[in-house]
Design a protein around this motif. Structure first.
Motif, PDB file in Angstrom:
ATOM      1  N   LEU A 199       2.535  34.879 -37.682  1.00  0.00           N
ATOM      2  CA  LEU A 199       3.648  34.032 -38.109  1.00  0.00           C
ATOM      3  C   LEU A 199       4.734  34.843 -38.804  1.00  0.00           C
ATOM      4  O   LEU A 199       4.435  35.748 -39.602  1.00  0.00           O
ATOM      5  N   THR A 200       5.981  34.491 -38.530  1.00  0.00           N
ATOM      6  CA  THR A 200       7.130  35.116 -39.170  1.00  0.00           C
ATOM      7  C   THR A 200       8.103  34.023 -39.603  1.00  0.00           C
ATOM      8  O   THR A 200       8.417  33.118 -38.816  1.00  0.00           O
ATOM      9  N   LEU A 201       8.588  34.106 -40.838  1.00  0.00           N
ATOM     10  CA  LEU A 201       9.531  33.112 -41.361  1.00  0.00           C
ATOM     11  C   LEU A 201      10.384  33.743 -42.447  1.00  0.00           C
ATOM     12  O   LEU A 201       9.850  34.292 -43.422  1.00  0.00           O
ATOM     13  N   ALA A 202      11.693  33.678 -42.306  1.00  0.00           N
ATOM     14  CA  ALA A 202      12.597  34.143 -43.356  1.00  0.00           C
ATOM     15  C   ALA A 202      12.565  33.141 -44.501  1.00  0.00           C
ATOM     16  O   ALA A 202      12.622  31.921 -44.278  1.00  0.00           O
ATOM     17  N   ARG A 203      12.467  33.640 -45.731  1.00  0.00           N
ATOM     18  CA  ARG A 203      12.418  32.733 -46.881  1.00  0.00           C
ATOM     19  C   ARG A 203      12.777  33.494 -48.149  1.00  0.00           C
ATOM     20  O   ARG A 203      12.929  34.721 -48.154  1.00  0.00           O
ATOM     21  N   TRP A 204      12.882  32.714 -49.222  1.00  0.00           N
ATOM     22  CA  TRP A 204      13.221  33.284 -50.528  1.00  0.00           C
ATOM     23  C   TRP A 204      11.949  33.410 -51.351  1.00  0.00           C
ATOM     24  O   TRP A 204      11.263  32.424 -51.598  1.00  0.00           O
ATOM     25  N   PHE A 205      11.630  34.614 -51.776  1.00  0.00           N
ATOM     26  CA  PHE A 205      10.450  34.861 -52.600  1.00  0.00           C
ATOM     27  C   PHE A 205      10.857  34.996 -54.059  1.00  0.00           C
ATOM     28  O   PHE A 205      12.057  35.030 -54.389  1.00  0.00           O
ATOM     29  N   ALA A 206       9.875  35.114 -54.933  1.00  0.00           N
ATOM     30  CA  ALA A 206      10.155  35.272 -56.352  1.00  0.00           C
ATOM     31  C   ALA A 206      10.987  36.523 -56.605  1.00  0.00           C
ATOM     32  O   ALA A 206      11.807  36.564 -57.527  1.00  0.00           O
ATOM     33  N   GLU A 207      10.791  37.566 -55.774  1.00  0.00           N
ATOM     34  CA  GLU A 207      11.511  38.818 -55.945  1.00  0.00           C
ATOM     35  C   GLU A 207      12.853  38.825 -55.224  1.00  0.00           C
ATOM     36  O   GLU A 207      13.612  39.788 -55.313  1.00  0.00           O
ATOM     37  N   GLY A 208      13.145  37.765 -54.443  1.00  0.00           N
ATOM     38  CA  GLY A 208      14.404  37.691 -53.719  1.00  0.00           C
ATOM     39  C   GLY A 208      14.187  37.361 -52.253  1.00  0.00           C
ATOM     40  O   GLY A 208      13.087  36.998 -51.826  1.00  0.00           O
ATOM     41  N   ALA A 209      15.243  37.484 -51.456  1.00  0.00           N
ATOM     42  CA  ALA A 209      15.178  37.168 -50.031  1.00  0.00           C
ATOM     43  C   ALA A 209      14.227  38.125 -49.320  1.00  0.00           C
ATOM     44  O   ALA A 209      14.133  39.304 -49.654  1.00  0.00           O
ATOM     45  N   GLY A 210      13.524  37.597 -48.331  1.00  0.00           N
ATOM     46  CA  GLY A 210      12.581  38.422 -47.591  1.00  0.00           C
ATOM     47  C   GLY A 210      12.104  37.701 -46.353  1.00  0.00           C
ATOM     48  O   GLY A 210      12.712  36.731 -45.889  1.00  0.00           O
ATOM     49  N   LYS A 211      10.986  38.160 -45.823  1.00  0.00           N
ATOM     50  CA  LYS A 211      10.444  37.581 -44.596  1.00  0.00           C
ATOM     51  C   LYS A 211       8.928  37.491 -44.720  1.00  0.00           C
ATOM     52  O   LYS A 211       8.259  38.484 -44.996  1.00  0.00           O
ATOM     53  N   LEU A 212       8.407  36.286 -44.539  1.00  0.00           N
ATOM     54  CA  LEU A 212       6.956  36.119 -44.461  1.00  0.00           C
ATOM     55  C   LEU A 212       6.522  36.584 -43.084  1.00  0.00           C
ATOM     56  O   LEU A 212       7.038  36.110 -42.066  1.00  0.00           O
ATOM     57  N   HIS A 213       5.596  37.516 -43.063  1.00  0.00           N
ATOM     58  CA  HIS A 213       5.112  38.053 -41.792  1.00  0.00           C
ATOM     59  C   HIS A 213       3.624  38.343 -41.946  1.00  0.00           C
ATOM     60  O   HIS A 213       3.224  39.290 -42.640  1.00  0.00           O
ATOM     61  N   VAL A 214       2.788  37.508 -41.320  1.00  0.00           N
ATOM     62  CA  VAL A 214       1.340  37.651 -41.476  1.00  0.00           C
ATOM     63  C   VAL A 214       0.652  37.538 -40.122  1.00  0.00           C
ATOM     64  O   VAL A 214       1.140  36.873 -39.207  1.00  0.00           O
ATOM     65  N   GLN A 215      -0.498  38.192 -40.037  1.00  0.00           N
ATOM     66  CA  GLN A 215      -1.351  38.094 -38.865  1.00  0.00           C
ATOM     67  C   GLN A 215      -2.794  38.157 -39.339  1.00  0.00           C
ATOM     68  O   GLN A 215      -3.175  39.073 -40.080  1.00  0.00           O
ATOM     69  N   PHE A 216      -3.614  37.153 -38.946  1.00  0.00           N
ATOM     70  CA  PHE A 216      -4.993  37.106 -39.406  1.00  0.00           C
ATOM     71  C   PHE A 216      -5.819  36.204 -38.506  1.00  0.00           C
ATOM     72  O   PHE A 216      -5.279  35.454 -37.675  1.00  0.00           O
ATOM     73  N   GLU A 217      -7.120  36.272 -38.685  1.00  0.00           N
ATOM     74  CA  GLU A 217      -8.071  35.394 -38.008  1.00  0.00           C
ATOM     75  C   GLU A 217      -8.990  34.770 -39.042  1.00  0.00           C
ATOM     76  O   GLU A 217      -9.291  35.392 -40.068  1.00  0.00           O
TER      77      GLU A 217
END
Length: 271
Positions: free
Chosen positions: A6-24
């Motif tokens: 999954l990839t999603l642009a979003r605002w984190f506590a540290e500032g703008a960024g991108k959620l990018h994760v891969q798992f099972e």
């Protein structure tokens, strides 16, 4: 097996960024998702549940595709086999405990709902409204409501956060017993080490939308099947069933084998 990328642009506590994760997630596993506030933990749960849509990604449950951005597949939350428990139990205040649970119970599965209510100690409260229940009792209702549809994936977002220490411990015990009995694949968000140590087989650490560590839980507290001592046991002639009370549960069954039980014996929910 649940696989997600999954990839999603979003605002984190540290500032703008991108959620990018891969798992099972292995079938029947119980995984803790940990990390600082604002690292994307709740967002990840919402993406799995279908409550948010990633910029791109895939989610697959065995042979069923829940999400594939390239193929324009995005199943609605109702079409995904997911149970979701929030910090707030989010119950209908105008309905009784039983009505809250039956509202989401599949047709013809009332017996399962009643069995879950008994197994979680809600039997004495089925005709009460949520407003008169304690926080721990409300979360038990939320747990039953999430499990009664037999979801393939159970998501919990800080379910113990609003509870006192005793209520949180009781709910952890109920959750772990039901997880062992039903073997539902579970992902729980928590900020508290006691939750991780008591529940999780595996720990995924998230930081600013990225997985920075993924390991088996080295502090996992292992036990024999979780149990409680019988405090009272009696046979209800009118209902033709046995009833048992422990410190936190009120159980009922017409199983004649219960006649061999006695006060002080250890029982567990996986029966």
């Amino acid at each position: 097996m649940i696989t997600a990328h999954l990839t999603l642009a979003r605002w984190f506590a540290e500032g703008a960024g991108k959620l990018h994760v891969q798992f099972e997630l292995a079938p029947g596993s119980l995984t803790a998702l940990v990390g600082p506030s604002g690292s994307g933990k709740t967002t990840l749960l919402r993406l799995l549940a279908g409550l948010e849509t990633p910029t791109q990604g895939q989610i697959r449950m065995d042979d069923t595709v829940w999400l594939d951005s390239q193929q324009h597949i995005n199943l609605r939350p109702q079409q995904r086999s997911v149970g979701y428990i929030f910090q707030d139990a989010a119950l209908f205040p105008n309905l009784t405990v039983r009505e809250n649970i039956l509202f989401v119970t599949p047709k013809g599965e009332t017996a399962r709902a009643d069995a879950l209510m008994d197994a979680t100690g809600l039997g004495p409260f089925v005709h009460k409204k949520p407003t008169v229940l304690s926080g721990g009792q409300q979360q038990r209702v939320a747990l039953v409501r999430a499990l009664v549809r037999r979801p393939r994936l159970l998501l919990l977002d800080e379910p113990f956060a609003a509870l006192d220490a005793e209520a949180a411990q009781q709910l952890r015990e109920v959750l772990l017993a039901l997880h062992r009995a039903w073997e539902t694949t579970t992902l729980i968000v928590s900020h508290h080490q006691v939750d991780v140590q008591a529940l999780a087989d595996r720990v995924i650490h998230l930081s600013q939308g990225h997985i920075v560590a993924d390991q088996l839980n080295p502090h996992r507290v292992t036990h024999e099947p979780l149990g409680e001592r019988i405090e009272k046991i009696w046979f209800d002639q009118a209902q033709q069933q046995w009833e048992i009370q422990t410190a936190t549960l009120h159980l009922k069954s017409a199983n004649p084998a219960w006649g061999q039980l006695s006060v002080g014996m250890l029982i567990n929910l996986s029966w």
